[in-house]
Every structure is written in C-alpha cells, then in structure tokens.
Write an enzyme that holds these catalytic residues in place. Structure first.
Site, PDB file in Angstrom:
ATOM      1  N   ARG A  94     -11.207  18.896 -10.610  1.00  0.00           N
ATOM      2  CA  ARG A  94     -11.704  19.509 -11.844  1.00  0.00           C
ATOM      3  C   ARG A  94     -12.531  20.733 -11.468  1.00  0.00           C
ATOM      4  O   ARG A  94     -13.547  20.626 -10.792  1.00  0.00           O
ATOM      5  CB  ARG A  94     -12.554  18.497 -12.620  1.00  0.00           C
ATOM      6  CG  ARG A  94     -13.213  19.091 -13.838  1.00  0.00           C
ATOM      7  CD  ARG A  94     -13.915  18.041 -14.718  1.00  0.00           C
ATOM      8  NE  ARG A  94     -14.587  18.747 -15.787  1.00  0.00           N
ATOM      9  CZ  ARG A  94     -15.900  18.774 -15.971  1.00  0.00           C
ATOM     10  NH1 ARG A  94     -16.707  18.063 -15.202  1.00  0.00           N
ATOM     11  NH2 ARG A  94     -16.428  19.495 -16.939  1.00  0.00           N
ATOM     12  N   HIS A 136     -18.071  26.220 -18.339  1.00  0.00           N
ATOM     13  CA  HIS A 136     -19.110  25.395 -17.715  1.00  0.00           C
ATOM     14  C   HIS A 136     -20.343  26.291 -17.572  1.00  0.00           C
ATOM     15  O   HIS A 136     -20.818  26.543 -16.461  1.00  0.00           O
ATOM     16  CB  HIS A 136     -18.615  24.839 -16.379  1.00  0.00           C
ATOM     17  CG  HIS A 136     -19.358  23.629 -15.876  1.00  0.00           C
ATOM     18  ND1 HIS A 136     -18.741  22.448 -15.525  1.00  0.00           N
ATOM     19  CD2 HIS A 136     -20.680  23.407 -15.664  1.00  0.00           C
ATOM     20  CE1 HIS A 136     -19.651  21.569 -15.096  1.00  0.00           C
ATOM     21  NE2 HIS A 136     -20.841  22.132 -15.171  1.00  0.00           N
ATOM     22  N   GLU A 181     -20.170  19.716 -21.541  1.00  0.00           N
ATOM     23  CA  GLU A 181     -21.508  19.345 -22.006  1.00  0.00           C
ATOM     24  C   GLU A 181     -22.155  20.363 -22.961  1.00  0.00           C
ATOM     25  O   GLU A 181     -23.157  20.992 -22.622  1.00  0.00           O
ATOM     26  CB  GLU A 181     -22.433  19.124 -20.808  1.00  0.00           C
ATOM     27  CG  GLU A 181     -21.925  18.074 -19.833  1.00  0.00           C
ATOM     28  CD  GLU A 181     -22.941  17.727 -18.738  1.00  0.00           C
ATOM     29  OE1 GLU A 181     -23.959  18.431 -18.630  1.00  0.00           O
ATOM     30  OE2 GLU A 181     -22.716  16.756 -18.004  1.00  0.00           O
ATOM     31  N   ASN A 209     -19.119  12.555 -18.984  1.00  0.00           N
ATOM     32  CA  ASN A 209     -19.993  12.725 -17.824  1.00  0.00           C
ATOM     33  C   ASN A 209     -21.124  11.721 -17.967  1.00  0.00           C
ATOM     34  O   ASN A 209     -21.869  11.737 -18.947  1.00  0.00           O
ATOM     35  CB  ASN A 209     -20.600  14.137 -17.782  1.00  0.00           C
ATOM     36  CG  ASN A 209     -19.559  15.204 -17.464  1.00  0.00           C
ATOM     37  OD1 ASN A 209     -18.398  14.887 -17.205  1.00  0.00           O
ATOM     38  ND2 ASN A 209     -19.985  16.452 -17.479  1.00  0.00           N
ATOM     39  N   TYR A 234     -24.283   9.710 -15.824  1.00  0.00           N
ATOM     40  CA  TYR A 234     -25.111   9.541 -14.625  1.00  0.00           C
ATOM     41  C   TYR A 234     -26.095   8.381 -14.776  1.00  0.00           C
ATOM     42  O   TYR A 234     -26.221   7.536 -13.914  1.00  0.00           O
ATOM     43  CB  TYR A 234     -25.884  10.835 -14.319  1.00  0.00           C
ATOM     44  CG  TYR A 234     -24.978  11.952 -13.865  1.00  0.00           C
ATOM     45  CD1 TYR A 234     -24.672  12.107 -12.526  1.00  0.00           C
ATOM     46  CD2 TYR A 234     -24.402  12.828 -14.783  1.00  0.00           C
ATOM     47  CE1 TYR A 234     -23.827  13.113 -12.091  1.00  0.00           C
ATOM     48  CE2 TYR A 234     -23.548  13.838 -14.362  1.00  0.00           C
ATOM     49  CZ  TYR A 234     -23.262  13.981 -13.017  1.00  0.00           C
ATOM     50  OH  TYR A 234     -22.410  14.969 -12.599  1.00  0.00           O
ATOM     51  N   GLU A 276     -17.325  13.384 -14.741  1.00  0.00           N
ATOM     52  CA  GLU A 276     -18.383  13.580 -13.741  1.00  0.00           C
ATOM     53  C   GLU A 276     -19.155  12.283 -13.581  1.00  0.00           C
ATOM     54  O   GLU A 276     -19.536  11.654 -14.566  1.00  0.00           O
ATOM     55  CB  GLU A 276     -19.413  14.635 -14.172  1.00  0.00           C
ATOM     56  CG  GLU A 276     -18.987  16.054 -13.984  1.00  0.00           C
ATOM     57  CD  GLU A 276     -20.087  17.036 -14.369  1.00  0.00           C
ATOM     58  OE1 GLU A 276     -21.289  16.721 -14.235  1.00  0.00           O
ATOM     59  OE2 GLU A 276     -19.718  18.141 -14.821  1.00  0.00           O
TER      60      GLU A 276
HETATM   61  C1  FCB Z   1     -24.065  17.847 -15.132  1.00  0.00           C
HETATM   62  C2  FCB Z   1     -23.382  19.183 -14.981  1.00  0.00           C
HETATM   63  C3  FCB Z   1     -22.964  19.496 -13.568  1.00  0.00           C
HETATM   64  C4  FCB Z   1     -23.976  19.024 -12.551  1.00  0.00           C
HETATM   65  C5  FCB Z   1     -24.368  17.590 -12.815  1.00  0.00           C
HETATM   66  C6  FCB Z   1     -25.354  17.033 -11.815  1.00  0.00           C
HETATM   67  O1  FCB Z   1     -24.888  17.869 -16.250  1.00  0.00           O
HETATM   68  O2  FCB Z   1     -22.257  19.258 -15.804  1.00  0.00           O
HETATM   69  O3  FCB Z   1     -22.716  20.872 -13.499  1.00  0.00           O
HETATM   70  O4  FCB Z   1     -25.032  19.881 -12.515  1.00  0.00           O
HETATM   71  O5  FCB Z   1     -24.906  17.462 -14.096  1.00  0.00           O
END
Ligand code: FCB
Length: 448
Positions: free
Chosen positions: A77, A121, A166, A292, A294, A352
């Site tokens: 990607r 992006h 995002e 995405n 985390y 992500e």
């Molecule tokens: C996300 C972004 C990516 C990177 C990660 C850690 O929010 O899309 O570019 O910075 O976080």
C-alpha cells in the site's frame, strides 16, 4: 505450537505514504505540499525534522521493491503525492510525476506484488491550501481532477484504490488542533474540512471506476473503540461523543445515515457547508472499507469536577509503544465485528497496524525487535478471530514497510519491519521482517 490458519488468498502486505518515505521534495517538477511548508516552519516538528530526504524512496524505490519481494509481500500500500502530479493542485499535469508512479507500479507487478494505491495521504498541494484548503469546497473539486489524472494513467494496472487516508486526522489534527499541516485551530474549519474530504471521496468513486475498469475503490478510516474510564455517567457520555467524532462522524454518512445528531447537538455545530445532494454523493457505495487500527481510546470526562466523577477506573497501560499507545489487540476484534454488524461493507482490509519501538542496531549489525513480533502476533490472532466470526476481512497491511518520517514526531518513532539508518539510508530487515515473511509463507500465525 499450534498455528492459526488464514483463508487462502489472504492478502498480506505492508504500507507507506509518499511524504513519509519519498524525500526528493523538489525533484521531478513536484510542487510544494502543506507538509513541506509545515515541516519547514520552525517549532512544528520534533527536533526540526523534515521529509526533505526521508528514506529517499524516490531514488531507492527499485531496491525497496526488491526488499519487498525478498520478504514475500503479496501487496504493497503506497500513496501518491498529489503535488508531483499537479504541482499547483489543478490544471497542468506534470508527466514526470505520473511516470514515476507508473514505473513503480510496473516494477511491483513484475515482482508479483499487488499495488494498493492511496490517492491522498495528507500532502495537499500548498497552492490549494492558499486557496482555502479542505475547508473550501473547491479543494474537493480539484481532488476529482487529480483522481481522474491518476486513474487514467494507472487504472489499467492498478485495481485497488483508496481515495483518502484517515480524513479524521486531516480534518481535526490539521484544522482544529493545529498539530498537523496546515496547523490551523478552528473547529468550524475542521468540520468543513471533514465534509469536503468525504464529499471528494464520494465524487471520485465513480470517476475511478470509470477510468480503472474492474477496480475496487474504498476509503481508509482510523477507527478505534472508545471506552469510558469508569462506569460513571459523565465518562460514558464522553466515550459516546468520542465515538461519534472519531468513528461515526465518518462511518454514518458513508453508509447513508448522515452526520450523527448527538455530536451536532453536543457541540452546537453549524453544518452550513453541507449543500443539497452532498450526503447522497458521500453515500456512493464503495467496494471496501480500509481500517487503520492501533489502539483504543479511553475517555475520562472533564465536564464535571473529578471529585464528583466516580468511580475512577484507571486502565493500566504497562507496556506502551514509544508513541505511548496501549497495546490492545482485542480492540481489533471489537472493531471489526462491530463494523460487520453496524456498517456492512462488501469487504474490509486492515490497511494499517503496527507499533513503534526503540529499535537499535546490535553489535552483530542485526536489529532484534521481539516486542514488535509479539505485538503483530497478538493483533493477527484477533484478525483471525474476526474472520472466524464471519467478518469479510480480505487482507492486512503492516505499518510500516520501513522506518520513516512520523509526522509531528519526526524520525523519533520507528514503525518499520525494516530499519533505516537515516545517515546512510541503509536498510536492515528487523527480526519482525523475517518473522512476517514466515507468516506470509505459511499463511498462518502462531497461537499464543
Ligand atoms: C497513521 C498514519 C500513518 C502513520 C501511522 C503511525 O495515523 O496514517 O501515516 O503515521 O499512523
């Protein structure tokens, strides 16, 4: 050790973004972006870092693709820098910019790697910011022109498109909190920006389908479970509004439900930028949703005095990543199963996921990152749980292929499967890269 098997054809990949890896900020006829301007403004980025050189992927892309091939990646990607294609945002197309990405795509295909292309992006051409940026409707119009130029040139070979990465981050971190480019602090601007980002998405979907026949088009959202810090009414409300702003403000209009009223009322928002037909355009069906993920977000209300807000539950965060983010793999299962129940899309991809740790090159020249291996293993296992629960999850992209420019944090956060020495630009695959290769080969992850 038992293995959790993934479905045949599951797409394992990794991700990067143009400004974070390319460098060459003034080469090949590229125009200035808002991130060039922002990072060149003193005080905005940790240690004064900029993306001027970054990983120099603009010059080292062949080596990087060879590395991806050696790792066995099935998909990559990447994002396209709008100011390379249209240096002033609209009008004259720069053929050198299109040629760069065209060669990149050819090389990926020759390596057997499927390119997933994000059109935006965060590196908006500065000229468009000077004309109002995302709070201005004309930026959404310019975006469609840009999307068309790219889809026409690459649409015969690229079949997987993401319109935006995002939009929440672009809108709120860029226009409300000022910690990302262009660094504004104006709530109304931020909500107008969010609207125009979504509108540009909706307008671009049919254009990309037309110019890239048979392709799938989606949008990428940063989604996260929002949990109250305690069962108090105040915290529950804070978590509900957090969910409204972070998740529902984007998900609801995409599936045709308009903007969430609870947040509108709570903030007394005026949505005077919404014109007739906009909500229908935003709800143009996409082919997949990119997720995405985390960590989760914990909400402690500040609406009432702390002494009145009881009970207090503190969530321990014993092993945060260097971003300070909690390792919370269960959130991925929670999120994906909620999406399936409440926001059905034909397919989902984890576009992500990954972690920053303080990686170092050892005396033997190797980079051993057991924490990242443990992190990815735990998150992959939750993806497998979601698959078992019937979520149509088609692939998973690890953030990131290599260490890179982490926005306001500069080069202080290493997210890569591959270590980058920023002085020599030398790349060293970490232990996690070798581990990931094996996951891809076996299409399976070890159970805990
Ligand atoms: C996300 C972004 C990516 C990177 C990660 C850690 O929010 O899309 O570019 O910075 O976080």
């Amino acid at each position: 050790m038992s293995l959790i098997q993934f479905p045949t054809g599951f797409l394992w990949g990794s991700a990067t973004a143009s400004y974070q890896v390319e460098g060459a900020w003034q080469e090949g006829g590229k125009g200035e972006s808002i991130w060039d301007r922002f990072s060149h403004t003193p005080g905005k980025i940790q240690a004064g870092d900029t993306g001027d050189v970054a990983c120099d992927h603009y010059h080292l892309w062949r080596d990087d693709i060879a590395l991806m091939r050696a790792l066995g990646l099935k998909a990559y990607r990447l994002s396209i820098a709008w100011p390379r294609i249209l240096p002033t945002g609209h009008g004259k197309v720069n053929p050198v910019g299109l040629d760069f990405y065209s060669r990149l795509v050819d090389e990926l295909l020759a390596a057997g790697i499927r390119p997933f292309v994000t059109l935006y992006h965060w590196d908006l051409p500065q000229t468009l910011q000077d004309r109002g940026g995302w709070p201005a409707r004309s930026t959404a119009e310019a975006y469609v022109e840009y999307a068309e130029a790219v889809a026409r040139r690459l649409g015969d070979r690229v079949h997987d498109w993401m319109t935006f990465n995002e939009p929440w981050v672009s809108a709120f971190m860029g226009y409300e909190w000022g910690i990302h480019a262009p660094g504004h602090s104006d709530r109304h601007e931020a909500f107008a920006a969010a609207h125009h980002l979504l509108l540009a998405h909706g307008w671009a979907v049919p254009v990309i389908h037309r110019d890239s026949p048979g392709s799938q088009v989606g949008i990428v959202l940063n989604l996260s479970p929002h949990h109250p810090a305690s069962p108090s009414t105040a915290d529950a409300l804070a978590a509900r509004l957090g969910d409204a702003k972070n998740n529902r403000w984007f998900l609801d209009p995409l599936v045709g439900r308009g903007y969430p009223e609870d947040l509108r009322d709570a903030l007394g928002l005026s949505l005077d930028f919404v014109q007739s037909g906009d909500l229908a355009a935003i709800a143009t069906p996409g082919d997949f949703l990119g997720v995405n993920y985390y960590t989760r977000t914990i909400h402690r209300s500040d609406a009432i005095p702390e002494t009145a807000n009881k009970p207090r539950t503190l969530f321990p965060n014993p092993n945060p990543t260097t971003m300070g983010w909690e390792v919370y793999p269960e959130g991925l299962y929670e999120l994906l199963t909620r999406l399936k129940a409440e926001y059905p899309f034909p397919a989902y991809y984890v576009t992500e996921n990954g972690a920053a740790y303080p990686d170092q090159v050892g005396a033997d020249g190797q980079v051993d990152d057991p924490l990242r291996v443990a992190y990815l293993r735990a998150y992959f296992a939750q993806a497998a749980r979601a698959l078992a629960a019937g979520v149509p999850l088609r692939g998973y992209f690890v953030w990131s292929l290599m260490d890179n420019f982490e926005w306001a944090y500069g080069y202080s956060q290493r997210f890569g499967l591959v270590y980058v020495d920023y002085k020599t630009l030398h790349r060293t695959p970490k232990t996690s890269a070798r581990w990931y290769s094996r996951v891809i080969r076996e299409n399976a992850v070890e159970a805990d």
